[in-house]
Design a protein around this motif. Structure first.
Motif, mmCIF file in Angstrom:
data_model
loop_
_atom_site.group_PDB
_atom_site.id
_atom_site.type_symbol
_atom_site.label_atom_id
_atom_site.label_comp_id
_atom_site.label_asym_id
_atom_site.label_seq_id
_atom_site.Cartn_x
_atom_site.Cartn_y
_atom_site.Cartn_z
ATOM 1 N N ALA A 20 -83.158 -1.969 14.343
ATOM 2 C CA ALA A 20 -82.386 -3.216 14.375
ATOM 3 C C ALA A 20 -83.254 -4.375 14.843
ATOM 4 O O ALA A 20 -83.178 -5.490 14.301
ATOM 5 N N ALA A 21 -84.101 -4.132 15.843
ATOM 6 C CA ALA A 21 -84.990 -5.189 16.332
ATOM 7 C C ALA A 21 -85.955 -5.634 15.239
ATOM 8 O O ALA A 21 -86.241 -6.839 15.100
ATOM 9 N N GLU A 22 -86.448 -4.684 14.429
ATOM 10 C CA GLU A 22 -87.359 -5.074 13.355
ATOM 11 C C GLU A 22 -86.641 -5.878 12.280
ATOM 12 O O GLU A 22 -87.230 -6.795 11.693
ATOM 13 N N LEU A 23 -85.374 -5.565 12.003
ATOM 14 C CA LEU A 23 -84.628 -6.372 11.027
ATOM 15 C C LEU A 23 -84.457 -7.803 11.525
ATOM 16 O O LEU A 23 -84.565 -8.755 10.745
ATOM 17 N N LYS A 24 -84.213 -7.973 12.820
ATOM 18 C CA LYS A 24 -84.122 -9.325 13.381
ATOM 19 C C LYS A 24 -85.454 -10.054 13.236
ATOM 20 O O LYS A 24 -85.505 -11.235 12.860
ATOM 21 N N LEU A 25 -86.528 -9.343 13.529
ATOM 22 C CA LEU A 25 -87.856 -9.938 13.387
ATOM 23 C C LEU A 25 -88.137 -10.293 11.936
ATOM 24 O O LEU A 25 -88.728 -11.345 11.644
ATOM 25 N N THR A 26 -87.701 -9.444 11.010
ATOM 26 C CA THR A 26 -87.909 -9.720 9.588
ATOM 27 C C THR A 26 -87.216 -11.008 9.176
ATOM 28 O O THR A 26 -87.761 -11.787 8.380
ATOM 29 N N ALA A 27 -86.038 -11.259 9.706
ATOM 30 C CA ALA A 27 -85.345 -12.519 9.408
ATOM 31 C C ALA A 27 -86.173 -13.709 9.871
ATOM 32 O O ALA A 27 -86.330 -14.703 9.141
ATOM 33 N N ARG A 28 -86.706 -13.621 11.076
ATOM 34 C CA ARG A 28 -87.487 -14.743 11.610
ATOM 35 C C ARG A 28 -88.767 -14.953 10.798
ATOM 36 O O ARG A 28 -89.152 -16.101 10.511
ATOM 37 N N VAL A 29 -89.404 -13.860 10.421
ATOM 38 C CA VAL A 29 -90.638 -13.978 9.637
ATOM 39 C C VAL A 29 -90.332 -14.506 8.238
ATOM 40 O O VAL A 29 -91.088 -15.317 7.690
ATOM 41 N N ALA A 30 -89.227 -14.074 7.651
ATOM 42 C CA ALA A 30 -88.842 -14.591 6.335
ATOM 43 C C ALA A 30 -88.696 -16.108 6.372
ATOM 44 O O ALA A 30 -89.196 -16.825 5.490
ATOM 45 N N ALA A 31 -88.029 -16.605 7.403
ATOM 46 C CA ALA A 31 -87.878 -18.053 7.535
ATOM 47 C C ALA A 31 -89.233 -18.729 7.701
ATOM 48 O O ALA A 31 -89.496 -19.793 7.118
ATOM 49 N N LYS A 32 -90.098 -18.126 8.467
ATOM 50 C CA LYS A 32 -91.428 -18.678 8.728
ATOM 51 C C LYS A 32 -92.258 -18.752 7.450
ATOM 52 O O LYS A 32 -93.033 -19.705 7.245
ATOM 53 N N LEU A 33 -92.090 -17.764 6.573
ATOM 54 C CA LEU A 33 -92.871 -17.705 5.343
ATOM 55 C C LEU A 33 -92.204 -18.429 4.178
ATOM 56 O O LEU A 33 -92.770 -18.509 3.091
ATOM 57 N N GLY A 34 -90.999 -18.938 4.392
ATOM 58 C CA GLY A 34 -90.317 -19.696 3.346
ATOM 59 C C GLY A 34 -89.465 -18.872 2.423
ATOM 60 O O GLY A 34 -88.984 -19.381 1.402
ATOM 61 N N ALA A 35 -89.236 -17.596 2.735
ATOM 62 C CA ALA A 35 -88.340 -16.774 1.917
ATOM 63 C C ALA A 35 -86.891 -17.082 2.288
ATOM 64 O O ALA A 35 -86.595 -17.403 3.438
ATOM 65 N N GLU A 36 -86.018 -16.966 1.317
ATOM 66 C CA GLU A 36 -84.616 -17.306 1.551
ATOM 67 C C GLU A 36 -83.728 -16.101 1.787
ATOM 68 O O GLU A 36 -82.618 -16.241 2.301
ATOM 69 N N VAL A 37 -84.197 -14.924 1.390
ATOM 70 C CA VAL A 37 -83.370 -13.722 1.436
ATOM 71 C C VAL A 37 -84.223 -12.566 1.932
ATOM 72 O O VAL A 37 -85.412 -12.475 1.622
ATOM 73 N N VAL A 38 -83.598 -11.675 2.702
ATOM 74 C CA VAL A 38 -84.172 -10.358 2.995
ATOM 75 C C VAL A 38 -83.281 -9.331 2.316
ATOM 76 O O VAL A 38 -82.067 -9.296 2.551
ATOM 77 N N THR A 39 -83.866 -8.525 1.443
ATOM 78 C CA THR A 39 -83.125 -7.451 0.798
ATOM 79 C C THR A 39 -83.314 -6.165 1.591
ATOM 80 O O THR A 39 -84.328 -5.981 2.272
ATOM 81 N N GLY A 40 -82.349 -5.260 1.490
ATOM 82 C CA GLY A 40 -82.537 -4.023 2.220
ATOM 83 C C GLY A 40 -81.333 -3.121 2.218
ATOM 84 O O GLY A 40 -80.341 -3.351 1.512
ATOM 85 N N PHE A 41 -81.438 -2.075 3.020
ATOM 86 C CA PHE A 41 -80.391 -1.092 3.223
ATOM 87 C C PHE A 41 -79.836 -1.232 4.632
ATOM 88 O O PHE A 41 -80.468 -1.837 5.503
ATOM 89 N N THR A 42 -78.667 -0.628 4.843
ATOM 90 C CA THR A 42 -78.024 -0.636 6.158
ATOM 91 C C THR A 42 -78.009 0.733 6.812
ATOM 92 O O THR A 42 -77.841 0.843 8.026
ATOM 93 N N GLY A 43 -78.142 1.791 5.996
ATOM 94 C CA GLY A 43 -77.824 3.115 6.484
ATOM 95 C C GLY A 43 -76.318 3.277 6.620
ATOM 96 O O GLY A 43 -75.542 2.349 6.391
ATOM 97 N N SER A 44 -75.886 4.469 7.004
ATOM 98 C CA SER A 44 -74.451 4.728 7.133
ATOM 99 C C SER A 44 -74.210 5.952 8.003
ATOM 100 O O SER A 44 -74.829 7.001 7.806
ATOM 101 N N LYS A 45 -73.294 5.814 8.902
ATOM 102 C CA LYS A 45 -72.882 6.927 9.748
ATOM 103 C C LYS A 45 -71.993 7.910 9.000
ATOM 104 O O LYS A 45 -71.853 9.072 9.394
ATOM 105 N N ILE A 46 -71.376 7.444 7.895
ATOM 106 C CA ILE A 46 -70.341 8.244 7.232
ATOM 107 C C ILE A 46 -70.716 8.688 5.824
ATOM 108 O O ILE A 46 -69.910 9.344 5.158
ATOM 109 N N TRP A 47 -71.928 8.369 5.350
ATOM 110 C CA TRP A 47 -72.315 8.844 4.025
ATOM 111 C C TRP A 47 -72.277 10.371 3.958
ATOM 112 O O TRP A 47 -71.932 10.958 2.919
#
Length: 373
Positions: free
Chosen positions: A150-177
Motif C-alpha cells: 500500500a505504501a508503494e502504491l501511494k509513492l507511485t501516485a506521487r511519482v506519477a504526478a512528478k513525472l507528468g503521468a495522469e493515471v496509474v493502472t494496476g490491480f487491487t488484489g482481493s480477499k474474497i477471490w
C-alpha cells in the motif's frame, strides 16, 4: 491516420465525457470540446511484457514502430519509483529518454505491487511479483507485505504526478477471490467483509491519488476485487464512487467470461480512465471450458487464449467508436500478449491494426449537408 502527437499527454490533457445514467450514478456534464474531439488519439505501448529489455532499447523499438507513447510499469529498469521520489537527475533522464524517442507517458503501471494490497493469503505466488523491499519476510509477515505494498502504491501516485503521468493502472488484489467457486459455501457476510476490506485498504491510497491529482485505474480482471460487471459495480460502491478510483478497460478479460465489453464503456463511461487494447480468441467446442483446465497458454484444449489485437473475438473497431462516443480523452495502450507469435512481430502488427481502426471523430455529421439546402 497519421501518427498521433495530437494529444501531448502528461501536460494536463482534459475533456469531459457524457455518461448514460448507470451504475456510477451520475453523468459528467461537460462533453469534449470540438477541438478535443478532432485530436488524433495516441496509440501507446504497455511495456510490461518488455521489462527484460533495457528501457532505452524498448523506447527505440517503440519509436521505430511508430508508437506515440508508453505505459510504463514499475519494474526492471523501466521505472524505479523509490529513486524517482528522491533523485531529480533520475527523473530528468527518464523524461529525456522518452523525449529522445518522441514518446509521451500518460500512464504508469503498478499491477504487481497492487495485487498484494488485498490478497489473502500472501504466499509463494507473490514472491515473483514483489520487490525485496515489499516482500520483506514474506509469508511469515503477510500483513507487513500488504502494508508495504500500500505504501508503494501511494509513492507511485506521487511519482506519477512528478513525472507528468495522469493515471496509474494496476490491480487491487482481493480477499474474497478464493471464494469465487462458492464451495465450500461462504455467507454473504464473508463476501461483504471482502469489499469492506478493499475499501479500508484502498481508501487511504486513493486519498494520496486525490491529493496529487492522479487517477487510479483498476484493470477489471479475475483475481481482483472487480472481475466482471457486477463486482465492478460493487467495488465502486464500496469505495464510495470516489472519482480518484476508476477502470482500466481491457476487453480481453471480459470476452472469455461472456461479458459484453461495450456495456462497460457505456455504463461506466465516466470511470474509464485508461484503455488496454488486447484480444482474446475463444474455442468452446463442448470440451474446452472457461476455466482453462490448468492448461498452458495456446494449448488447443483451452477454451480461450490471448491473441494479438484484431486476431480474436473482440469487436475492437466497434469499441474504438464507442470510446469516441463516450468522450474518452486518453490513449489506447497496446498490451501485447500472444503465445503464438514473437513479440517483435506482434507489437507492430497490433499497432497497425489499431491505427487502421481508430478513427478521428468527424468534423460534422455525415448528413449535415442537408442543412445547407
Amino acid at each position: 491516420m497519421e501518427r498521433g502527437r495530437g494529444r501531448q499527454y502528461g501536460q494536463g490533457a482534459s475533456g469531459g465525457r457524457v455518461e448514460p445514467h448507470g451504475p456510477v450514478g451520475r453523468p459528467l456534464a461537460t462533453p469534449p470540446t470540438a477541438k478535443e474531439q478532432l485530436m488524433p488519439r495516441n496509440i501507446n505501448l504497455f511495456t510490461g511484457q518488455w521489462v527484460d529489455l533495457p528501457f532505452e532499447e524498448v523506447c527505440a523499438l517503440a519509436e521505430r514502430w511508430g508508437f506515440d507513447g508508453l505505459e510504463v510499469p514499475v519494474a526492471g529498469d523501466h521505472l524505479d519509483v523509490y529513486r524517482a521520489d528522491q533523485d531529480e537527475a533520475y527523473c530528468r533522464e527518464w523524461k529525456d529518454t522518452l523525449a529522445r524517442h518522441n514518446l509521451s507517458c500518460y500512464a504508469i503501471s503498478n499491477h504487481s505491487t497492487g495485487q498484494a494490497v488485498c490478497d489473502d493469503p500472501i504466499d509463494f505466488r507473490h514472491r515473483g511479483l514483489l520487490s525485496d523491499r515489499v516482500w520483506g519476510a514474506g509469508e511469515s509477515d503477510a500483513e507487513g507485505v500488504r502494508t508495504r505494498a500500500a505504501a508503494e502504491l501511494k509513492l507511485t501516485a506521487r511519482v506519477a504526478a512528478k513525472l507528468g503521468a495522469e493515471v496509474v493502472t494496476g490491480f487491487t488484489g482481493s480477499k474474497i477471490w478464493k471464494y469465487v467457486a462458492m464451495y465450500p459455501p461462504v455467507s454473504s457476510e464473508v463476501i461483504a467483509d471482502g469489499y469492506e476490506d478493499f475499501a479500508r485498504r484502498w481508501g487511504p491510497i486513493i486519498d494520496v491519488f486525490d491529493e496529487v491529482g492522479v487517477k487510479f485505474a483498476l484493470e477489471v480482471h479475475p483475481s481482483e476485487i472487480a472481475y466482471d460487471y457486477w463486482t465492478t459495480r460493487a467495488a465502486l460502491d464500496a469505495i464510495g464512487n470516489r472519482e480518484g478510483f476508476g477502470i482500466n478497460w481491457d476487453p480481453s478479460h471480459m470476452i472469455w467470461q461472456g461479458i459484453d465489453p461495450a456495456v462497460f464503456l457505456t455504463d461506466f463511461a465516466s470511470r474509464i480512465y485508461h484503455v488496454h487494447c488486447k484480444d482474446t480468441r475463444t474455442h468452446f467446442d463442448g470440451r474446452n471450458g472457461r476455466l482453462s483446465s490448468h492448461l498452458p497458454w495456446d494449448d488447443p484444449r483451452r477454451g480461450w487464449t490471448f491473441v494479438s489485437a484484431g486476431l480474436g473475438d473482440a469487436d475492437l473497431e466497434g469499441h474504438f467508436r464507442t470510446l469516441n462516443q463516450i468522450g474518452y480523452p486518453g490513449p489506447i495502450s497496446i498490451e501485447w500478449e500472444d503465445s503464438g507469435m514473437d513479440r517483435l512481430t506482434g507489437a507492430p502488427l497490433a499497432l497497425k491494426y489499431a491505427r487502421d481502426h481508430v478513427y478521428d471523430p468527424p468534423r460534422a455529421a455525415f448528413d449535415s449537408h442537408f442543412d445547407n439546402r
